[in-house]
Design an enzyme around this catalytic site. Structure first.
Site, PDB file in Angstrom:
ATOM      1  CG  HIS A 119       2.128  -0.303   4.382  1.00  0.00           C
ATOM      2  ND1 HIS A 119       1.751  -1.306   5.238  1.00  0.00           N
ATOM      3  CD2 HIS A 119       1.060   0.529   4.273  1.00  0.00           C
ATOM      4  CE1 HIS A 119       0.497  -1.097   5.658  1.00  0.00           C
ATOM      5  NE2 HIS A 119       0.054   0.015   5.077  1.00  0.00           N
ATOM      6  CG  HIS A 147      -3.994   6.611   3.211  1.00  0.00           C
ATOM      7  ND1 HIS A 147      -4.251   6.410   4.554  1.00  0.00           N
ATOM      8  CD2 HIS A 147      -3.516   5.435   2.741  1.00  0.00           C
ATOM      9  CE1 HIS A 147      -3.933   5.172   4.879  1.00  0.00           C
ATOM     10  NE2 HIS A 147      -3.493   4.549   3.795  1.00  0.00           N
ATOM     11  CG  ASP A 150      -2.014  -0.977   1.198  1.00  0.00           C
ATOM     12  OD1 ASP A 150      -2.022  -1.831   0.293  1.00  0.00           O
ATOM     13  OD2 ASP A 150      -2.894  -0.909   2.084  1.00  0.00           O
ATOM     14  CG  ASP A 151       0.259   3.673   2.307  1.00  0.00           C
ATOM     15  OD1 ASP A 151      -0.933   3.522   1.985  1.00  0.00           O
ATOM     16  OD2 ASP A 151       0.655   3.607   3.491  1.00  0.00           O
ATOM     17  CG  HIS A 199      -4.486   2.483  -0.647  1.00  0.00           C
ATOM     18  ND1 HIS A 199      -5.361   1.710   0.097  1.00  0.00           N
ATOM     19  CD2 HIS A 199      -3.547   2.923   0.243  1.00  0.00           C
ATOM     20  CE1 HIS A 199      -4.977   1.690   1.360  1.00  0.00           C
ATOM     21  NE2 HIS A 199      -3.875   2.427   1.477  1.00  0.00           N
ATOM     22  CE1 TYR A 203      -4.893   5.197   8.456  1.00  0.00           C
ATOM     23  CE2 TYR A 203      -6.722   6.131   7.214  1.00  0.00           C
ATOM     24  CZ  TYR A 203      -5.472   6.260   7.794  1.00  0.00           C
ATOM     25  OH  TYR A 203      -4.796   7.457   7.701  1.00  0.00           O
TER      26      TYR A 203
END
Length: 220
Positions: free
Chosen positions: A183, A94, A40-41, A90, A131
């Site tokens: 991540h 965020h 992610d991210d 995603h 999350y």
């Protein structure tokens, strides 16, 4: 005797050649199941090192990119695709989507679809809410854009400063079809990748794609 010796040498050489040629098939046959590695991210300045680690270990993964990072790091979205990774949505900034109204959720998801497509990542089919927070509104907006919501089965805790050993152990809990959360940014995650690959291979598991139909890891 010379003729027999020559024939024996030829036969051994042929067998050796067949063994080498058969290696990929044997490797494919060794996949008793598939797991979904997800990051992610991204993309970020850490993405090149992550992609190098994955490629060197023969792993493919799904990259859940935020729209703002995709827009700011276009070349890294392309690098993800060129490295054989799958690019997914995603959200754009965020946020905690369950605290937003439908129009804001729509903006977060739609802008990310556009940013990833504009960066050369294709049109995502998978969506992970930040999350892991979701509700009926988030699901319905994702579905509006043809996205399948993907959470995870195993949390590596890399976002919580998990050690490399702990991340490797988390991946060791994966079973066929399951998905692990990791991540783009932790150094410990990058360090864990070769050992994750080794551990999966030892259990007959391979890194697979995530099916938009079932939300489970499947053969690429």
């Amino acid at each position: 005797m010379r003729t027999r010796s020559s024939l024996a040498v030829v036969a051994m050489a042929a067998a050796s050649t067949l063994a080498v040629q058969g290696a990929p098939a044997q490797a494919a046959a060794a996949c008793a199941g598939y797991v979904g590695l997800t990051f992610d991210d991204g993309p970020s300045g850490n993405t090149p090192a992550l992609l190098t680690a994955l490629k060197q270990s023969g792993l493919r993964a799904t990259m859940f990119n935020t729209g703002q990072n995709a827009a700011a790091n276009v070349s890294q979205v392309r690098a993800q695709v060129n490295a054989g990774m799958w690019v997914a949505n995603h959200s754009y900034t965020h946020p905690h989507l369950t605290q937003l109204g439908q129009a804001q959720i729509d903006s977060e998801i739609s802008r990310t679809q556009a940013a990833i497509a504009a960066a050369g990542g294709g049109t995502p089919k998978l969506f992970r809410p930040p999350y892991g927070e979701t509700n009926a509104t988030v699901k319905s907006v994702a579905a509006k854009y043809g996205l399948t919501q993907i959470i995870w089965d195993v949390d590596s805790q890399d976002w919580n400063n998990a050690s490399t050993d702990a991340i490797v152990q988390a991946a060791g809990r994966l079973t066929n079809g399951q998905i692990i959360l990791m991540h783009d940014w932790p150094a410990n995650t990058r360090a864990a990748i070769p050992r994750i690959a080794q551990g999966l291979a030892g259990r007959g598991l391979c890194a697979g794609a995530i099916s938009p139909q079932t939300g489970r890891a499947v053969a690429p």
